[in-house]
Design an enzyme around this catalytic site. Structure first.
Site, mmCIF file in Angstrom:
data_model
loop_
_atom_site.group_PDB
_atom_site.id
_atom_site.type_symbol
_atom_site.label_atom_id
_atom_site.label_comp_id
_atom_site.label_asym_id
_atom_site.label_seq_id
_atom_site.Cartn_x
_atom_site.Cartn_y
_atom_site.Cartn_z
ATOM 1 N N GLY A 211 0.781 -1.232 0.000
ATOM 2 C CA GLY A 211 0.000 0.000 0.000
ATOM 3 C C GLY A 211 0.807 1.272 0.000
ATOM 4 O O GLY A 211 0.251 2.356 0.158
ATOM 5 N N GLU A 213 1.911 2.942 -2.256
ATOM 6 C CA GLU A 213 1.515 3.842 -3.341
ATOM 7 C C GLU A 213 0.143 4.476 -3.103
ATOM 8 O O GLU A 213 -0.390 5.150 -3.974
ATOM 9 C CB GLU A 213 1.491 3.086 -4.672
ATOM 10 C CG GLU A 213 2.859 2.734 -5.223
ATOM 11 C CD GLU A 213 3.580 1.673 -4.409
ATOM 12 O OE1 GLU A 213 4.810 1.758 -4.307
ATOM 13 O OE2 GLU A 213 2.921 0.754 -3.889
ATOM 14 N N TRP A 281 6.974 -5.216 2.048
ATOM 15 C CA TRP A 281 6.604 -6.149 0.984
ATOM 16 C C TRP A 281 6.953 -7.593 1.303
ATOM 17 O O TRP A 281 6.292 -8.504 0.827
ATOM 18 C CB TRP A 281 7.356 -5.778 -0.292
ATOM 19 C CG TRP A 281 6.808 -4.639 -1.059
ATOM 20 C CD1 TRP A 281 6.400 -3.427 -0.582
ATOM 21 C CD2 TRP A 281 6.620 -4.590 -2.480
ATOM 22 N NE1 TRP A 281 5.984 -2.632 -1.611
ATOM 23 C CE2 TRP A 281 6.107 -3.308 -2.783
ATOM 24 C CE3 TRP A 281 6.854 -5.489 -3.509
ATOM 25 C CZ2 TRP A 281 5.814 -2.913 -4.095
ATOM 26 C CZ3 TRP A 281 6.563 -5.091 -4.803
ATOM 27 C CH2 TRP A 281 6.045 -3.835 -5.091
ATOM 28 N N ASN A 299 8.797 2.464 0.003
ATOM 29 C CA ASN A 299 8.868 3.880 -0.332
ATOM 30 C C ASN A 299 7.909 4.762 0.465
ATOM 31 O O ASN A 299 6.883 4.311 0.949
ATOM 32 C CB ASN A 299 8.564 4.075 -1.819
ATOM 33 C CG ASN A 299 7.215 3.478 -2.203
ATOM 34 O OD1 ASN A 299 7.122 2.292 -2.472
ATOM 35 N ND2 ASN A 299 6.168 4.292 -2.220
ATOM 36 N N ASP A 342 11.343 6.267 -5.952
ATOM 37 C CA ASP A 342 10.731 4.950 -5.737
ATOM 38 C C ASP A 342 11.775 3.827 -5.677
ATOM 39 O O ASP A 342 11.508 2.692 -6.038
ATOM 40 C CB ASP A 342 9.698 4.642 -6.826
ATOM 41 C CG ASP A 342 8.750 3.513 -6.412
ATOM 42 O OD1 ASP A 342 8.306 3.512 -5.245
ATOM 43 O OD2 ASP A 342 8.475 2.622 -7.228
ATOM 44 N N ASP A 344 12.827 2.018 -3.284
ATOM 45 C CA ASP A 344 12.592 1.553 -1.920
ATOM 46 C C ASP A 344 13.277 0.225 -1.632
ATOM 47 O O ASP A 344 13.791 -0.443 -2.527
ATOM 48 C CB ASP A 344 11.087 1.442 -1.650
ATOM 49 C CG ASP A 344 10.336 0.700 -2.757
ATOM 50 O OD1 ASP A 344 10.790 0.704 -3.913
ATOM 51 O OD2 ASP A 344 9.281 0.119 -2.472
#
Length: 570
Positions: A211, A213, A281, A299, A342, A344
């Site tokens: 999530g 993003e 993740w 990120n 981005d 990350d």
């Protein structure tokens, strides 16, 4: 007379059909009985068995092989001398033909795999026969950025644990696939989802969240493995997320931040921690001796627009360690403060023993970054010991995104994406797969959209520039690249090392191959017909070693879809 003969013929035919049908029915009953007997023999997976997973030559019990996440399988029946004889043992085709990122788990001859949209299959690991299939019933809302993926399950006791795309944690009966308990981890309408495999340790189920993003507030949570009750939550964006106003990244390069403008924004709008992103993740590594876990955080949100999120944006783009029992913060190390590219941290960290700056071997933790470096940290305080040579081209770092687009390498996918690395402790090597995708970074400021996609701009592949990938072996005691194999497409999925002196990994064009782990020489390959973008596993049944991998392609890079789990043996 003719009518009588005709009727007799019909009756005889019907009788024959009935006999065949009866035999078929009896055969089905027999097969069901065999399945039931096999599942009844699935052992209860105790904590002691999981603790010893690194030395288990029969099973593959955790997503990345063991709690240290080494992805090193200790059997060597399949080795450099005979890997050329590897052939397909069986192919299992799932019901779902979509991006396949599962890491197969094997418990005493029973394999558990997942598919996109959170299906789970139990399969006979020797024959490829389906034993049961769980189809998760999705809620009305699912929100996800990079495909409806699922990366696997874990087993403890008689339960199989699954995290779902609609942000639930589900415990299934390992023998039947029936739901034992289910709990809501977070709100999908706010942008949360789950694609990672849970980690189960000491009666706790550990789970992070997608999530980043969508303007979420990231976390790692621990649930009671028997009941699903929440034990603790660690928020990856603390209430004071500002940090130290770092001007340089972990490799000591200037990131061109406008600190004065950021401080003015902080005074105007306050700390942005509530919508700062920071998804987790991939699985944490578990240090059983220290009773701590190590994980990496994704990120900040919005991805490319840093103007409305002042500060270092802790703990995004960081390695973090917390206490296993309480979830309390222990230490962190941030790779990129105030990330607007981005880039990350997503590939799972790995626990190894590595040399510090003085040459002394200490407990360490390593991470393969989207920057293209392998970072080596002191496990005690998360401090950075060294970073490796760049595994991918780096150009124009750290140029700031513009409305028109600014070119910088690596592109937003990395480097090392979510793909787990493998290690060989005997050689002191870490194996990573990388992407080279030249991109331009564009910024477009927009307010928080209440759980909708929030990139704050875009990163765009440059059509005129070639994309590629590589497999790289890094000496984590020195940071030097030992060998590298170039691939025609960007690499995503994962890698496995074995005591047989091999590494196995796949490509988006369907190629699955074995390489000499010391020099990268290709020794065997097979084309699976769809993108091999999943981490391989290995196991043994009946004294015979197998290699297994999913071939279903990848949404993120749009590699050819499929629905196959392929097992190989000699």
């Amino acid at each position: 007379m003719r009518q009588y003969q005709r009727n007799a013929t019909i009756l005889a035919g019907a009788a024959a059909i009935a006999v065949v049908a009866g035999a078929s029915f009896a055969q089905e009953i027999k097969q069901d009985a065999v399945k039931a007997a096999r599942m009844a023999k699935v052992p209860s997976v105790g904590q002691d068995l999981l603790n010893k997973a690194a030395n288990d030559v029969n099973n593959f019990l955790l997503t990345n092989g063991d709690y240290a996440q080494t992805r090193f399988y200790p059997a060597k029946q399949i080795n450099r001398n005979n890997v050329r004889n590897l052939k397909v043992a069986w192919i299992f085709q799932t019901e779902v033909r979509e991006s396949l990122e599962t890491s197969p788990i094997v418990v005493d001859g029973v394999m558990f795999v997942t598919t996109s949209f959170s299906h789970v299959y139990a399969i006979d690991a020797k024959t490829g026969e389906e034993l049961w299939h769980y189809k998760h019933k999705m809620g009305p809302i699912t929100t996800y950025c990079c495909g409806p993926n699922n990366r696997g399950v874990q087993v403890l006791g008689d339960l199989v644990y699954l995290a779902t795309l609609d942000a639930k944690l589900v415990a299934l009966n390992s023998k039947t696939g029936a739901v034992v308990w289910e709990t809501q981890v977070a709100d999908p309408e706010a942008g949360y989802s789950e694609t990672m495999a849970p980690t189960v340790v000491k009666d706790k189920v550990l789970i992070g969240t997608n999530g980043g993003e969508y303007g979420i507030r990231g976390f790692v949570k621990a649930y009671d493995a028997k009941t699903g009750k929440l034990i603790w939550t660690f928020n990856t964006t603390p209430e004071n997320s500002v940090g130290v106003w770092a001007m340089k990244d972990a490799t000591d390069r200037d990131m061109h931040r406008n600190i004065e403008a950021e401080k003015a924004q902080l005074a105007k709008t306050g700390d942005p921690y509530k919508t700062l992103g920071g998804g987790v993740w991939q699985n944490p590594a578990v240090d059983l001796a220290a009773n701590r876990i190590f994980f990496v955080v994704g990120n900040p949100s919005p991805d490319l627009d840093g103007s409305i999120r002042p500060g270092d944006n802790l703990y995004t783009d960081s390695l973090v360690s917390v206490d296993l029992e309480t979830g309390k913060y222990v230490c962190h190390s941030q790779y990129i403060a105030h990330d607007v590219w981005d880039l990350d941290a997503v590939s799972p960290p790995v626990l190894v023993n590595a040399k510090d700056r003085s040459g002394k071997t200490i407990p360490a933790v390593i991470h393969g970054g989207k920057t293209g470096h392998v970072y080596v940290h002191d496990r005690k305080d998360c401090s950075l010991i060294r970073f490796s040579d760049a595994m991918v081209p780096q150009e124009n770092m750290w140029v700031l995104p513009t409305k028109e687009g600014a070119r910088m390498l690596p592109g937003a996918n990395g480097g090392v994406e979510w793909s787990p690395m493998a290690t060989d402790p005997g050689q002191g090597l870490a194996y990573a797969i990388n992407l080279h995708q030249p991109m331009t970074y564009h910024v477009e400021s927009s307010p928080y959209p209440n759980g909708k996609l929030w990139l704050g701009g875009a990163f765009k592949v440059i059509p005129s520039e070639a994309q590629s990938g590589n497999i790289t072996a890094v000496d984590y005691n020195t940071g030097k690249i030992k060998w590298q194999v170039k691939t025609p497409q960007p690499m995503i999925g994962g890698i496995l090392a074995t005591a047989g002196g091999l590494v196995f990994t796949g490509e988006g064009n369907g190629k699955f191959a074995a390489y000499n782990s010391s020099n990268g020489k290709e020794l065997w390959s097979f084309n699976a017909g769809a993108g091999v973008n999943a981490p391989p596993s290995s196991y043994s049944v009946g004294g015979k070693q197998y290699i297994v991998v999913g071939a279903g392609g990848n949404t993120q890079l749009d590699f050819k879809r499929g629905n196959s789990i392929v097992a190989f043996t000699q």
